[in-house]
Design a protein around this motif. Sequence first.
Motif, PDB file in Angstrom:
ATOM      1  N   LEU A  86       0.755  -1.254  -0.090  1.00 57.77           N
ATOM      2  CA  LEU A  86       0.087  -0.018  -0.068  1.00 57.77           C
ATOM      3  C   LEU A  86       0.852   1.308   0.071  1.00 57.77           C
ATOM      4  CD1 LEU A  86      -2.704  -0.929   2.413  1.00 57.77           C
ATOM      5  CD2 LEU A  86      -2.831  -0.705  -0.032  1.00 57.77           C
ATOM      6  N   ALA A  87       2.110   1.279   0.445  1.00 56.30           N
ATOM      7  CA  ALA A  87       2.969   2.500   0.335  1.00 56.30           C
ATOM      8  C   ALA A  87       3.539   2.769  -0.904  1.00 56.30           C
ATOM      9  CB  ALA A  87       4.199   2.198   1.308  1.00 56.30           C
ATOM     10  N   LEU A  88       2.899   1.895  -2.305  1.00 56.01           N
ATOM     11  CA  LEU A  88       3.557   2.253  -3.360  1.00 56.01           C
ATOM     12  C   LEU A  88       2.340   2.445  -4.156  1.00 56.01           C
ATOM     13  CD1 LEU A  88       5.553  -1.343  -3.511  1.00 56.01           C
ATOM     14  CD2 LEU A  88       6.494   1.026  -3.120  1.00 56.01           C
ATOM     15  N   SER A  89       2.621   3.163  -5.369  1.00 60.04           N
ATOM     16  CA  SER A  89       1.687   3.497  -6.405  1.00 60.04           C
ATOM     17  C   SER A  89       1.425   2.004  -7.164  1.00 60.04           C
ATOM     18  CB  SER A  89       2.209   4.438  -7.262  1.00 60.04           C
ATOM     19  OG  SER A  89       3.054   3.903  -8.213  1.00 60.04           O
ATOM     20  N   GLY A  90       0.339   2.069  -7.852  1.00 58.77           N
ATOM     21  CA  GLY A  90       0.233   0.931  -8.801  1.00 58.77           C
ATOM     22  C   GLY A  90       1.176   0.791  -9.837  1.00 58.77           C
ATOM     23  N   GLY A  91       1.854   1.756 -10.487  1.00 55.53           N
ATOM     24  CA  GLY A  91       2.745   1.729 -11.316  1.00 55.53           C
ATOM     25  C   GLY A  91       4.096   1.190 -10.573  1.00 55.53           C
ATOM     26  N   GLU A  92       4.239   1.450  -9.558  1.00 53.28           N
ATOM     27  CA  GLU A  92       5.601   0.802  -8.899  1.00 53.28           C
ATOM     28  C   GLU A  92       5.483  -0.427  -8.625  1.00 53.28           C
ATOM     29  OE1 GLU A  92       6.500   5.275  -6.929  1.00 53.28           O
ATOM     30  OE2 GLU A  92       5.462   3.684  -5.701  1.00 53.28           O
ATOM     31  N   ARG A  93       4.293  -0.883  -8.113  1.00 51.22           N
ATOM     32  CA  ARG A  93       4.038  -2.261  -7.666  1.00 51.22           C
ATOM     33  C   ARG A  93       4.140  -3.133  -8.696  1.00 51.22           C
ATOM     34  NH1 ARG A  93      -0.100  -0.333  -4.600  1.00 51.22           N
ATOM     35  NH2 ARG A  93      -1.777  -0.894  -5.957  1.00 51.22           N
ATOM     36  N   GLN A  94       3.724  -2.806 -10.003  1.00 52.87           N
ATOM     37  CA  GLN A  94       3.819  -3.539 -11.234  1.00 52.87           C
ATOM     38  C   GLN A  94       5.071  -3.721 -11.697  1.00 52.87           C
ATOM     39  OE1 GLN A  94       1.066  -5.320 -11.103  1.00 52.87           O
ATOM     40  NE2 GLN A  94       0.016  -5.182 -13.035  1.00 52.87           N
ATOM     41  N   ARG A  95       5.825  -2.642 -11.733  1.00 54.77           N
ATOM     42  CA  ARG A  95       7.167  -2.687 -12.284  1.00 54.77           C
ATOM     43  C   ARG A  95       7.962  -3.467 -11.265  1.00 54.77           C
ATOM     44  NH1 ARG A  95       9.134   3.044 -12.760  1.00 54.77           N
ATOM     45  NH2 ARG A  95       7.260   3.670 -11.915  1.00 54.77           N
ATOM     46  N   LEU A  96       7.848  -3.300  -9.916  1.00 54.73           N
ATOM     47  CA  LEU A  96       8.559  -4.158  -8.992  1.00 54.73           C
ATOM     48  C   LEU A  96       8.133  -5.704  -9.174  1.00 54.73           C
ATOM     49  CD1 LEU A  96       8.186  -2.400  -5.763  1.00 54.73           C
ATOM     50  CD2 LEU A  96      10.517  -3.057  -6.663  1.00 54.73           C
ATOM     51  N   ALA A  97       6.842  -6.009  -9.514  1.00 56.52           N
ATOM     52  CA  ALA A  97       6.577  -7.349  -9.895  1.00 56.52           C
ATOM     53  C   ALA A  97       7.249  -7.968 -11.016  1.00 56.52           C
ATOM     54  CB  ALA A  97       5.134  -7.627 -10.130  1.00 56.52           C
ATOM     55  N   ILE A  98       7.441  -6.883 -11.966  1.00 53.64           N
ATOM     56  CA  ILE A  98       8.074  -7.604 -13.338  1.00 53.64           C
ATOM     57  C   ILE A  98       9.654  -7.622 -12.834  1.00 53.64           C
ATOM     58  CG2 ILE A  98       9.151  -6.767 -15.622  1.00 53.64           C
ATOM     59  CD1 ILE A  98       6.270  -5.504 -15.902  1.00 53.64           C
ATOM     60  N   ALA A  99      10.280  -6.767 -12.000  1.00 53.68           N
ATOM     61  CA  ALA A  99      11.763  -6.977 -11.630  1.00 53.68           C
ATOM     62  C   ALA A  99      11.712  -8.001 -10.743  1.00 53.68           C
ATOM     63  CB  ALA A  99      11.830  -5.789 -10.754  1.00 53.68           C
ATOM     64  N   ARG A 100      10.735  -8.544  -9.868  1.00 49.72           N
ATOM     65  CA  ARG A 100      11.010  -9.916  -9.220  1.00 49.72           C
ATOM     66  C   ARG A 100      10.877 -11.124 -10.091  1.00 49.72           C
ATOM     67  NH1 ARG A 100       6.340  -9.930  -4.952  1.00 49.72           N
ATOM     68  NH2 ARG A 100       5.120 -10.212  -6.912  1.00 49.72           N
ATOM     69  N   ALA A 101      10.101 -10.933 -11.315  1.00 51.66           N
ATOM     70  CA  ALA A 101      10.074 -11.958 -12.146  1.00 51.66           C
ATOM     71  C   ALA A 101      11.370 -11.920 -13.023  1.00 51.66           C
ATOM     72  CB  ALA A 101       8.859 -11.556 -13.217  1.00 51.66           C
ATOM     73  N   LEU A 102      12.054 -10.832 -13.396  1.00 53.67           N
ATOM     74  CA  LEU A 102      13.093 -10.882 -14.137  1.00 53.67           C
ATOM     75  C   LEU A 102      14.169 -11.309 -13.600  1.00 53.67           C
ATOM     76  CD1 LEU A 102      12.969  -7.522 -16.206  1.00 53.67           C
ATOM     77  CD2 LEU A 102      12.384 -10.049 -16.978  1.00 53.67           C
ATOM     78  N   LEU A 103      14.242 -11.456 -12.155  1.00 52.58           N
ATOM     79  CA  LEU A 103      15.378 -12.033 -11.122  1.00 52.58           C
ATOM     80  C   LEU A 103      15.305 -13.453 -11.493  1.00 52.58           C
ATOM     81  CD1 LEU A 103      15.463 -10.047  -7.617  1.00 52.58           C
ATOM     82  CD2 LEU A 103      17.346 -10.177  -9.439  1.00 52.58           C
ATOM     83  N   ARG A 104      14.497 -14.047 -11.825  1.00 52.36           N
ATOM     84  CA  ARG A 104      14.452 -15.504 -11.767  1.00 52.36           C
ATOM     85  C   ARG A 104      15.079 -15.754 -13.277  1.00 52.36           C
ATOM     86  NH1 ARG A 104       9.775 -18.017 -12.919  1.00 52.36           N
ATOM     87  NH2 ARG A 104      10.470 -19.743 -11.920  1.00 52.36           N
ATOM     88  N   GLU A 105      15.401 -14.785 -13.995  1.00 51.15           N
ATOM     89  CA  GLU A 105      15.969 -15.017 -15.357  1.00 51.15           C
ATOM     90  C   GLU A 105      15.327 -15.955 -16.115  1.00 51.15           C
ATOM     91  OE1 GLU A 105      19.841 -16.321 -14.277  1.00 51.15           O
ATOM     92  OE2 GLU A 105      20.662 -14.317 -14.036  1.00 51.15           O
ATOM     93  N   PRO A 106      13.990 -15.721 -16.216  1.00 48.21           N
ATOM     94  CA  PRO A 106      13.262 -16.803 -17.189  1.00 48.21           C
ATOM     95  C   PRO A 106      13.611 -16.539 -18.623  1.00 48.21           C
ATOM     96  CG  PRO A 106      11.929 -14.660 -16.920  1.00 48.21           C
ATOM     97  CD  PRO A 106      13.265 -14.592 -15.990  1.00 48.21           C
ATOM     98  N   GLN A 107      13.080 -17.534 -19.387  1.00 47.75           N
ATOM     99  CA  GLN A 107      13.425 -17.519 -20.836  1.00 47.75           C
ATOM    100  C   GLN A 107      12.119 -17.020 -21.515  1.00 47.75           C
ATOM    101  OE1 GLN A 107      14.014 -21.805 -21.691  1.00 47.75           O
ATOM    102  NE2 GLN A 107      16.115 -21.048 -22.142  1.00 47.75           N
TER     103      GLN A 107
END
Length: 320
Positions: free
Chosen positions: A215-236
């Motif tokens: 809740l301390a983040l904006s919607g855009g920040e949450r979504q970009r953090l979710a993508i950053a979290r996904a990219l940390l897994r180094e997916p194909q």
Amino acid sequence: MLWNGRRETTGDDGNRARAISRGASHLFNLGGPILSLVSGTTALQQGLGALARIEEVREMETEDDVDVTPARPTGPPPEVVVENLEFAYEGRTPTLKGTRFTAPAGAVTAIVGSSGSGKTTVFSLIQRFYDMDGGSIRLDGTDIRSLSRADLRRRIAYVEQDSPMLAGPLRENLLYSAPDATDEAVAEVLRKTLLDEFVAGLPDGLDTEVGARGLALSGGERQRLAIARALLREPQVLLLDEVTAHLDGLSELAMRKTVEQAAENCTVLLIAHRLSTVTSADQLILFDDGRVGDHGPHRELLERNDLYRELAATQLASAR
């Protein structure tokens, strides 16, 4: 009777008054137990409903090939080929009816179409949340059914419309899917998702608390953090399902740049209703009633396809 202008209470009247008073007192005393009985009955019904649902979940078939830790996938991003895909949810009419398309390796493929046309269902089948009724899905020629679910899902990262954030610091939210990621890897994904300056401006940096559900983040920040979290897994393969649905114009622009950065290292498939999100995609796949109605760049579809033109006009009208 009247005595000196006042009414005197006879014995019968007094008895009646005392009886009424006792009855009212008993009724008042019964109110609490009756209320407790009603509340208890309601709680019992809720508990029985929850128990029935727990039993349903307990009796569900479990996946027997996910309790392993596969090795990190290596090699370049794969081409994703969907061939003659058939699928119907139990007790319902077919959702996918011979769907076929190819998502080129290392490119952004956007899937658009009206609600209920099968877009999210394709994502579920790619991750083998369900098994297809017919057809195939291949990653660089390998049928996904020949892979264990653990191996397949290690190659794929999925970001949904309302990506969850856990109460705690940013760092723990990022490392949730890749606990062994190095500081250098974290810094790199923050750069790719345009969050490096945002994090640098926080008083405690990556140790800043995000609050319950972020809740301390904006919607855009949450979504970009979710993508950053996904990219940390180094997916194909990166699957993005309506990640810009609730973002304002500036956040959407930042998200588009994030997607373009993500495509440098993986094949991106993106579902969107807002066409402004996908006009820069390498190709668009237009879904129409469980089939692929057309595909190509935004401008070409706008010129030749009536359904796509109607969708675009609707989006432009709603944006005003």
